[in-house]
Design a protein around this motif. Structure first.
Motif, short mmCIF file in Angstrom:
data_model
loop_
_atom_site.label_atom_id
_atom_site.label_comp_id
_atom_site.label_asym_id
_atom_site.label_seq_id
_atom_site.Cartn_x
_atom_site.Cartn_y
_atom_site.Cartn_z
N ALA A 190 10.38 -8.61 -34.72
CA ALA A 190 10.12 -7.89 -33.47
C ALA A 190 10.39 -6.40 -33.62
CB ALA A 190 10.97 -8.46 -32.35
N LEU A 191 11.41 -6.06 -34.38
CA LEU A 191 11.74 -4.65 -34.58
C LEU A 191 10.69 -3.96 -35.46
CD1 LEU A 191 15.56 -5.15 -35.02
CD2 LEU A 191 14.50 -3.72 -33.25
N VAL A 192 10.29 -4.60 -36.54
CA VAL A 192 9.29 -4.02 -37.43
C VAL A 192 7.93 -3.91 -36.74
CG1 VAL A 192 7.99 -4.35 -39.58
CG2 VAL A 192 10.46 -4.74 -39.55
N LEU A 193 7.57 -4.95 -35.99
CA LEU A 193 6.28 -4.96 -35.31
C LEU A 193 6.32 -4.18 -33.99
CD1 LEU A 193 5.28 -8.68 -35.94
CD2 LEU A 193 4.40 -6.64 -37.10
N GLU A 194 7.47 -3.58 -33.70
CA GLU A 194 7.65 -2.65 -32.58
C GLU A 194 7.48 -3.31 -31.21
OE1 GLU A 194 6.86 1.66 -34.09
OE2 GLU A 194 4.99 0.55 -34.30
N ARG A 195 7.80 -4.62 -31.14
CA ARG A 195 7.81 -5.29 -29.84
C ARG A 195 8.94 -4.78 -28.95
NH1 ARG A 195 8.06 -11.16 -32.26
NH2 ARG A 195 6.11 -11.19 -33.43
N MET A 196 9.99 -4.18 -29.57
CA MET A 196 11.15 -3.76 -28.80
C MET A 196 11.04 -2.33 -28.28
SD MET A 196 12.69 -6.51 -28.82
CE MET A 196 13.97 -5.87 -27.75
N LYS A 197 9.97 -1.63 -28.61
CA LYS A 197 9.81 -0.28 -28.10
C LYS A 197 9.85 -0.28 -26.57
CE LYS A 197 9.41 2.07 -31.90
NZ LYS A 197 10.38 3.13 -32.27
N GLY A 198 10.61 0.65 -26.02
CA GLY A 198 10.77 0.73 -24.58
C GLY A 198 11.96 -0.06 -24.05
N SER A 199 12.52 -0.95 -24.87
CA SER A 199 13.67 -1.74 -24.45
C SER A 199 14.95 -0.94 -24.64
CB SER A 199 13.77 -3.04 -25.26
OG SER A 199 12.66 -3.87 -25.01
N HIS A 200 15.94 -1.19 -23.78
CA HIS A 200 17.23 -0.53 -23.93
C HIS A 200 18.32 -1.48 -23.44
CE1 HIS A 200 19.72 3.01 -24.69
NE2 HIS A 200 20.48 2.55 -23.71
N PHE A 201 19.30 -1.73 -24.31
CA PHE A 201 20.38 -2.68 -24.02
C PHE A 201 21.66 -1.95 -23.67
CE2 PHE A 201 17.53 -4.79 -27.01
CZ PHE A 201 17.33 -6.02 -26.41
N ALA A 202 22.47 -2.60 -22.85
CA ALA A 202 23.82 -2.10 -22.62
C ALA A 202 24.65 -2.26 -23.88
CB ALA A 202 24.47 -2.85 -21.46
N ALA A 203 24.40 -3.34 -24.63
CA ALA A 203 25.14 -3.59 -25.87
C ALA A 203 24.29 -4.44 -26.81
CB ALA A 203 26.46 -4.30 -25.58
N VAL A 204 24.44 -4.18 -28.12
CA VAL A 204 23.76 -4.98 -29.13
C VAL A 204 24.80 -5.50 -30.11
CG1 VAL A 204 21.51 -3.88 -28.95
CG2 VAL A 204 23.24 -2.86 -30.44
N GLY A 205 24.54 -6.68 -30.67
CA GLY A 205 25.49 -7.29 -31.59
C GLY A 205 24.85 -7.65 -32.92
N PHE A 206 25.64 -7.52 -33.99
CA PHE A 206 25.21 -7.88 -35.35
C PHE A 206 26.08 -9.02 -35.84
CE2 PHE A 206 25.61 -7.59 -39.97
CZ PHE A 206 24.28 -7.48 -40.38
N THR A 207 25.45 -10.16 -36.17
CA THR A 207 26.21 -11.34 -36.59
C THR A 207 26.45 -11.37 -38.09
OG1 THR A 207 24.17 -12.66 -36.74
CG2 THR A 207 25.38 -12.71 -34.64
N ASN A 208 25.39 -11.25 -38.89
CA ASN A 208 25.48 -11.35 -40.35
C ASN A 208 24.10 -11.13 -40.94
OD1 ASN A 208 24.02 -14.05 -40.40
ND2 ASN A 208 25.85 -14.61 -39.25
N LEU A 209 24.02 -11.04 -42.25
CA LEU A 209 22.73 -10.92 -42.92
C LEU A 209 22.80 -11.63 -44.26
CD1 LEU A 209 20.06 -9.28 -42.17
CD2 LEU A 209 20.69 -7.79 -44.06
N SER A 210 21.83 -12.52 -44.49
CA SER A 210 21.70 -13.20 -45.78
C SER A 210 20.23 -13.45 -46.03
CB SER A 210 22.49 -14.51 -45.79
OG SER A 210 21.99 -15.41 -44.80
N GLN A 211 19.87 -13.92 -47.21
CA GLN A 211 18.46 -13.99 -47.58
C GLN A 211 17.66 -14.89 -46.66
OE1 GLN A 211 17.46 -14.64 -51.71
NE2 GLN A 211 15.41 -15.37 -51.21
N ASP A 212 16.61 -14.31 -46.12
CA ASP A 212 15.64 -15.04 -45.30
C ASP A 212 14.49 -14.07 -45.03
OD1 ASP A 212 14.57 -17.16 -43.97
OD2 ASP A 212 15.89 -17.07 -42.23
N HIS A 213 13.34 -14.60 -44.71
CA HIS A 213 12.18 -13.82 -44.28
C HIS A 213 11.69 -12.82 -45.34
CE1 HIS A 213 12.93 -15.58 -40.43
NE2 HIS A 213 14.05 -14.93 -40.25
N LEU A 214 11.94 -13.11 -46.62
CA LEU A 214 11.46 -12.18 -47.64
C LEU A 214 9.97 -12.36 -47.93
CD1 LEU A 214 14.41 -11.84 -50.18
CD2 LEU A 214 13.93 -10.60 -48.06
#
Length: 493
Positions: A190-214
């Motif tokens: 969604a971020l790369v395809l720019e679906r989130m343009k125009g959105s604004h959150f009070a808070a955002v969270g990051f859980t983790n990152l591991s290999q996927d979607h390559l």
């Protein structure tokens, strides 16, 4: 597509002025936006995006027949459209995000909106946060992989993160229904395809990152940068970051907005566990938060990864204004998300679960959690999806072999690929020895695994979780791991 009952009314001229474009028929009244020709309502602008296989402009005529009064597209799409006003922009999807937020009056700014991103944990974290809000009596919204919710209403979810026109209309409908808090999963796609343009959150969270979607991102660095784009003033005012994850530690250094940290064990983090003890029903925990907050109680969730998810939900609930004592009281209401280490119980004398794990790290983590629940054997069933990242298949196969006492390799959603070829990639050079097995048919694989289980064992079926279909050669067949596993256990009994 959910829309507010009272639609906005904007002139085509005002939209052209916003986008700094020229258009004819500026007096036309616009009452909605959609990218899906099947969802067009009279008065809509049809958003015609270029696609991987076909340009959305090919559906403009059908959209017009359904009542669309204008089309927004790029120059390529404009050449394919006749007999309807066209707004031409360089990047229709990016523009659609900005336009949708403006059209619906930036609804995310009127609700305490939370966006959660990461490889694993998005669904469970947003679900737990929604459960906390509901427990304390807040009207709350939820958007994610499993479902969407507006207060008590439950809606089907097509994808993790909706297109911008769908999302902004949905949140506008939440605002209209007096929803106070809202949580959603934010995918890297969604971020790369720019679906989130125009959105604004009070808070955002990051859980983790591991290999996927390559299959979508070229490498892990590109994947990380896609996630990191959310942690800017464009999208949010505050970040909460899991610093137990190496990419989380890196994000803290690069983060452009104010942030709080959380950690399962690092007492220097803003949120951490003073202690956690495993119980048959979950975990007994003591949580420390900023300003001397100390919460304690039983959380009915298994696994260290669920402690991470719960801590993120707790931190977000606090930022949204929930009283810490109310958060503590909500612990017992935490149930997790459908298909995420979901127990299957039909009266058998052993533990059985279904889980959505479909990345190497997630498979390894869930199997480790299950191994701590048994004095017997861990029996696990797993496949890999077709038309997706091929490089993770052997890694997932290795995680299955190493994490389970009995490993059953099977199909997931083969999609357009040959399922036997996918299994070969999962196995590599490894030779499966009985009682482990390779069984292409997923239902037969689950039945075989169930036939082996003894009273001290744990059985888990991985990969599809909450999904209710299996896609084979372009056809989606009804298939729910939870039902199939329950039936297999019932036959055994």
């Amino acid at each position: 597509m959910i829309r507010p009952l009272t639609p906005p009314h904007k002139s085509l001229a005002s939209i052209a002025e916003l986008l700094e474009t020229e258009t004819l028929h500026g007096e036309l009244e616009i009452t909605g936006l959609t990218h899906d020709s099947a969802n067009v309502q009279p008065g809509d602008i049809f958003l015609a995006f270029p696609g991987q296989r076909v340009h959305g402009a090919k559906f403009a005529a059908a959209a017009k027949d359904s009542g669309a009064v204008a089309v927004l597209t790029d120059s390529e799409g404009a050449e394919m459209i006749e007999n309807i006003p066209v707004i031409v922009v360089k990047n229709p999807r990016r523009t659609a995000g900005t336009l949708s937020a403006w059209f619906y009056g930036e609804p995310m700014r009127d609700i305490f909106s939370v966006g959660i991103t990461g490889t694993n944990g998005k669904t469970t974290t947003t679900t737990l946060l929604h459960q906390i809000w509901t427990f304390v009596g807040h009207e709350a919204g939820l958007v994610g992989t499993v479902e969407m919710r507006i207060g008590r209403e439950v809606l089907a979810s097509k994808r993790t993160t909706p297109e911008s026109s769908e999302l902004q209309a949905l949140v506008a409908a939440m605002r209209e229904r007096h929803v106070r808090d809202f949580a959603m999963e934010v995918s890297s796609h969604a971020l790369v395809l720019e679906r989130m343009k125009g959105s604004h959150f009070a808070a955002v969270g990051f859980t983790n990152l591991s290999q996927d979607h390559l299959d979508f991102h070229s490498n892990m660095e590109e994947y990380f940068q896609a996630k990191a784009a959310l942690f800017t003033f464009e999208y949010s005012d505050l970040a909460i970051i899991n610093i137990d994850d190496l990419y989380g530690q890196r994000l803290v250094v690069d983060c452009q907005i104010p942030y709080r940290t959380l950690s399962r064990t690092n007492s220097k983090a803003d949120w951490s566990y003073v202690s956690s003890h495993k119980l048959p029903s979950g975990n007994e925990v003591v949580v420390r938060g900023p300003g001397g907050i100390l919460l304690q109680g039983q959380i009915p969730l298994h696994g260290e990864f669920n402690l991470d998810n719960a801590l993120m939900a707790i931190a977000m609930a606090f930022e949204s204004g929930v009283d810490p004592l109310d958060i503590q009281r909500s612990f017992t209401a935490m149930q997790g998300a459908a298909g995420r280490l979901e127990a299957i119980n039909v009266g058998q004398d052993f533990l059985a679960f279904v889980d959505y794990a479909h990345s190497p790290d997630a498979v390894a983590t869930v199997l480790h959690t299950c191994s701590t629940m048994t004095s017997g054997r861990l029996i696990a069933v797993l496949g890999c999806g077709g038309d997706r990242d091929t490089t993770k298949r052997i890694l997932m196969g290795d995680a299955l072999r190493k994490g389970a006492d009995i490993a059953v390799f099977t199909s997931d959603n083969p999609r357009s690929e040959n399922p036997d070829e996918i299994l070969k990639q999962m196995l590599g050079s490894h030779v499966v020895q009985s009682p482990s097995a390779v069984i292409t048919d997923r239902a037969q694989a689950i039945a075989y695994a169930a036939s082996l289980v003894q009273s001290d064992d744990v059985l888990i079926v991985l990969g599809k979780g909450h999904e209710t279909g299996q896609e084979i050669a372009g056809v989606v067949h009804p298939f729910d791991d939870r039902l199939v596993l329950a039936q297999a256990i019932g036959v055994k009994k």
